[in-house]
Design a protein around this motif. Structure first.
Motif, PDB file in Angstrom:
ATOM      1  N   GLU A   1       0.821  -1.213   0.000  1.00  0.00           N
ATOM      2  CA  GLU A   1       0.000   0.000   0.000  1.00  0.00           C
ATOM      3  C   GLU A   1       0.854   1.262   0.000  1.00  0.00           C
ATOM      4  OE1 GLU A   1      -2.659  -0.361   3.280  1.00  0.00           O
ATOM      5  OE2 GLU A   1      -3.872  -1.875   2.292  1.00  0.00           O
ATOM      6  N   ASP A   2       1.950   1.242   0.741  1.00  0.00           N
ATOM      7  CA  ASP A   2       2.832   2.413   0.781  1.00  0.00           C
ATOM      8  C   ASP A   2       3.496   2.650  -0.571  1.00  0.00           C
ATOM      9  OD1 ASP A   2       2.178   2.830   3.404  1.00  0.00           O
ATOM     10  OD2 ASP A   2       4.055   2.051   4.213  1.00  0.00           O
ATOM     11  N   ILE A   3       3.984   1.592  -1.183  1.00  0.00           N
ATOM     12  CA  ILE A   3       4.622   1.716  -2.497  1.00  0.00           C
ATOM     13  C   ILE A   3       3.593   2.153  -3.536  1.00  0.00           C
ATOM     14  CG2 ILE A   3       5.796   0.463  -4.346  1.00  0.00           C
ATOM     15  CD1 ILE A   3       7.621   0.918  -2.006  1.00  0.00           C
ATOM     16  N   GLN A   4       2.394   1.571  -3.490  1.00  0.00           N
ATOM     17  CA  GLN A   4       1.338   1.934  -4.451  1.00  0.00           C
ATOM     18  C   GLN A   4       0.975   3.408  -4.307  1.00  0.00           C
ATOM     19  OE1 GLN A   4       0.436   0.420  -6.984  1.00  0.00           O
ATOM     20  NE2 GLN A   4       0.208  -1.765  -6.648  1.00  0.00           N
ATOM     21  N   ALA A   5       0.982   3.929  -3.088  1.00  0.00           N
ATOM     22  CA  ALA A   5       0.667   5.344  -2.873  1.00  0.00           C
ATOM     23  C   ALA A   5       1.701   6.230  -3.563  1.00  0.00           C
ATOM     24  CB  ALA A   5       0.603   5.654  -1.379  1.00  0.00           C
ATOM     25  N   CYS A   6       2.955   5.857  -3.475  1.00  0.00           N
ATOM     26  CA  CYS A   6       4.004   6.626  -4.164  1.00  0.00           C
ATOM     27  C   CYS A   6       3.882   6.485  -5.673  1.00  0.00           C
ATOM     28  CB  CYS A   6       5.382   6.155  -3.715  1.00  0.00           C
ATOM     29  SG  CYS A   6       5.777   6.516  -2.000  1.00  0.00           S
ATOM     30  N   LEU A   7       3.629   5.277  -6.137  1.00  0.00           N
ATOM     31  CA  LEU A   7       3.513   5.048  -7.578  1.00  0.00           C
ATOM     32  C   LEU A   7       2.301   5.757  -8.170  1.00  0.00           C
ATOM     33  CD1 LEU A   7       4.506   1.280  -7.841  1.00  0.00           C
ATOM     34  CD2 LEU A   7       5.847   3.265  -8.568  1.00  0.00           C
ATOM     35  N   ALA A   8       1.265   5.940  -7.382  1.00  0.00           N
ATOM     36  CA  ALA A   8       0.072   6.637  -7.878  1.00  0.00           C
ATOM     37  C   ALA A   8       0.413   8.073  -8.269  1.00  0.00           C
ATOM     38  CB  ALA A   8      -1.022   6.617  -6.821  1.00  0.00           C
ATOM     39  N   VAL A   9       1.360   8.661  -7.565  1.00  0.00           N
ATOM     40  CA  VAL A   9       1.785  10.024  -7.877  1.00  0.00           C
ATOM     41  C   VAL A   9       2.666  10.031  -9.126  1.00  0.00           C
ATOM     42  CG1 VAL A   9       3.117  11.989  -7.037  1.00  0.00           C
ATOM     43  CG2 VAL A   9       1.622  10.742  -5.477  1.00  0.00           C
ATOM     44  N   LEU A  10       3.557   9.051  -9.236  1.00  0.00           N
ATOM     45  CA  LEU A  10       4.497   8.993 -10.356  1.00  0.00           C
ATOM     46  C   LEU A  10       3.845   8.468 -11.636  1.00  0.00           C
ATOM     47  CD1 LEU A  10       7.496   7.533  -8.353  1.00  0.00           C
ATOM     48  CD2 LEU A  10       7.245   9.881  -9.185  1.00  0.00           C
ATOM     49  N   ASN A  11       2.865   7.586 -11.486  1.00  0.00           N
ATOM     50  CA  ASN A  11       2.105   7.012 -12.591  1.00  0.00           C
ATOM     51  C   ASN A  11       2.975   6.366 -13.677  1.00  0.00           C
ATOM     52  OD1 ASN A  11      -0.288   6.331 -13.802  1.00  0.00           O
ATOM     53  ND2 ASN A  11      -0.391   8.197 -15.004  1.00  0.00           N
ATOM     54  N   PRO A  12       3.888   5.471 -13.304  1.00  0.00           N
ATOM     55  CA  PRO A  12       4.691   4.793 -14.316  1.00  0.00           C
ATOM     56  C   PRO A  12       3.848   3.710 -15.011  1.00  0.00           C
ATOM     57  CG  PRO A  12       5.225   3.913 -12.188  1.00  0.00           C
ATOM     58  CD  PRO A  12       4.259   5.045 -11.956  1.00  0.00           C
ATOM     59  N   PRO A  13       4.037   3.516 -16.310  1.00  0.00           N
ATOM     60  CA  PRO A  13       3.206   2.567 -17.036  1.00  0.00           C
ATOM     61  C   PRO A  13       3.587   1.103 -16.833  1.00  0.00           C
ATOM     62  CG  PRO A  13       4.783   3.561 -18.522  1.00  0.00           C
ATOM     63  CD  PRO A  13       4.942   4.250 -17.183  1.00  0.00           C
ATOM     64  N   ASP A  14       4.811   0.812 -16.408  1.00  0.00           N
ATOM     65  CA  ASP A  14       5.254  -0.574 -16.397  1.00  0.00           C
ATOM     66  C   ASP A  14       5.973  -0.986 -15.106  1.00  0.00           C
ATOM     67  OD1 ASP A  14       7.398   1.047 -16.865  1.00  0.00           O
ATOM     68  OD2 ASP A  14       8.221  -0.119 -18.501  1.00  0.00           O
ATOM     69  N   VAL A  15       5.492  -0.504 -13.976  1.00  0.00           N
ATOM     70  CA  VAL A  15       6.035  -0.895 -12.680  1.00  0.00           C
ATOM     71  C   VAL A  15       4.946  -1.658 -11.938  1.00  0.00           C
ATOM     72  CG1 VAL A  15       6.956  -0.102 -10.478  1.00  0.00           C
ATOM     73  CG2 VAL A  15       7.636   1.041 -12.591  1.00  0.00           C
ATOM     74  N   HIS A  16       5.309  -2.813 -11.437  1.00  0.00           N
ATOM     75  CA  HIS A  16       4.342  -3.672 -10.746  1.00  0.00           C
ATOM     76  C   HIS A  16       4.808  -3.917  -9.320  1.00  0.00           C
ATOM     77  CE1 HIS A  16       2.608  -4.342 -14.679  1.00  0.00           C
ATOM     78  NE2 HIS A  16       3.839  -4.535 -15.108  1.00  0.00           N
ATOM     79  N   VAL A  17       3.858  -4.142  -8.434  1.00  0.00           N
ATOM     80  CA  VAL A  17       4.153  -4.366  -7.023  1.00  0.00           C
ATOM     81  C   VAL A  17       3.663  -5.756  -6.641  1.00  0.00           C
ATOM     82  CG1 VAL A  17       3.749  -3.573  -4.667  1.00  0.00           C
ATOM     83  CG2 VAL A  17       3.926  -1.918  -6.528  1.00  0.00           C
ATOM     84  N   GLN A  18       4.533  -6.504  -5.968  1.00  0.00           N
ATOM     85  CA  GLN A  18       4.207  -7.864  -5.522  1.00  0.00           C
ATOM     86  C   GLN A  18       4.414  -7.944  -4.026  1.00  0.00           C
ATOM     87  OE1 GLN A  18       3.029 -10.553  -7.357  1.00  0.00           O
ATOM     88  NE2 GLN A  18       2.771 -11.425  -5.333  1.00  0.00           N
ATOM     89  N   GLN A  19       3.385  -8.356  -3.309  1.00  0.00           N
ATOM     90  CA  GLN A  19       3.499  -8.508  -1.860  1.00  0.00           C
ATOM     91  C   GLN A  19       4.234  -9.803  -1.523  1.00  0.00           C
ATOM     92  OE1 GLN A  19      -0.145  -8.257   0.315  1.00  0.00           O
ATOM     93  NE2 GLN A  19       0.874  -8.340   2.279  1.00  0.00           N
ATOM     94  N   VAL A  20       5.128  -9.706  -0.537  1.00  0.00           N
ATOM     95  CA  VAL A  20       5.840 -10.893  -0.056  1.00  0.00           C
ATOM     96  C   VAL A  20       5.537 -11.120   1.400  1.00  0.00           C
ATOM     97  CG1 VAL A  20       7.705 -10.834  -1.702  1.00  0.00           C
ATOM     98  CG2 VAL A  20       7.925  -9.566   0.408  1.00  0.00           C
TER      99      VAL A  20
END
Length: 51
Positions: free
Chosen positions: A32-51
């Motif tokens: 959720e923290d990483i997704q919040a940052c990525l929402a601002v940057l809006n990169p087209p090809d970055v994915h987040v995987q929970q471990v």
């Protein structure tokens, strides 16, 4: 960033590095923290995987 999230320099740095390099997968225990940052940057090809 959403108001419930506290800014975190490490999360922001990881998200920025992934966005700049592209075609990245970020493995994290707190997506959720990483997704919040990525929402601002809006990169087209970055994915987040929970471990």
């Amino acid at each position: 960033m959403p108001t419930k999230k506290k800014p975190d320099a490490v999360d922001a740095w990881v998200a920025l590095a992934a966005a700049k390099h592209g075609s990245a997968v970020i493995f994290t225990s707190d997506p959720e923290d990483i997704q919040a940052c990525l929402a601002v940057l809006n990169p087209p090809d970055v994915h987040v995987q929970q471990v």
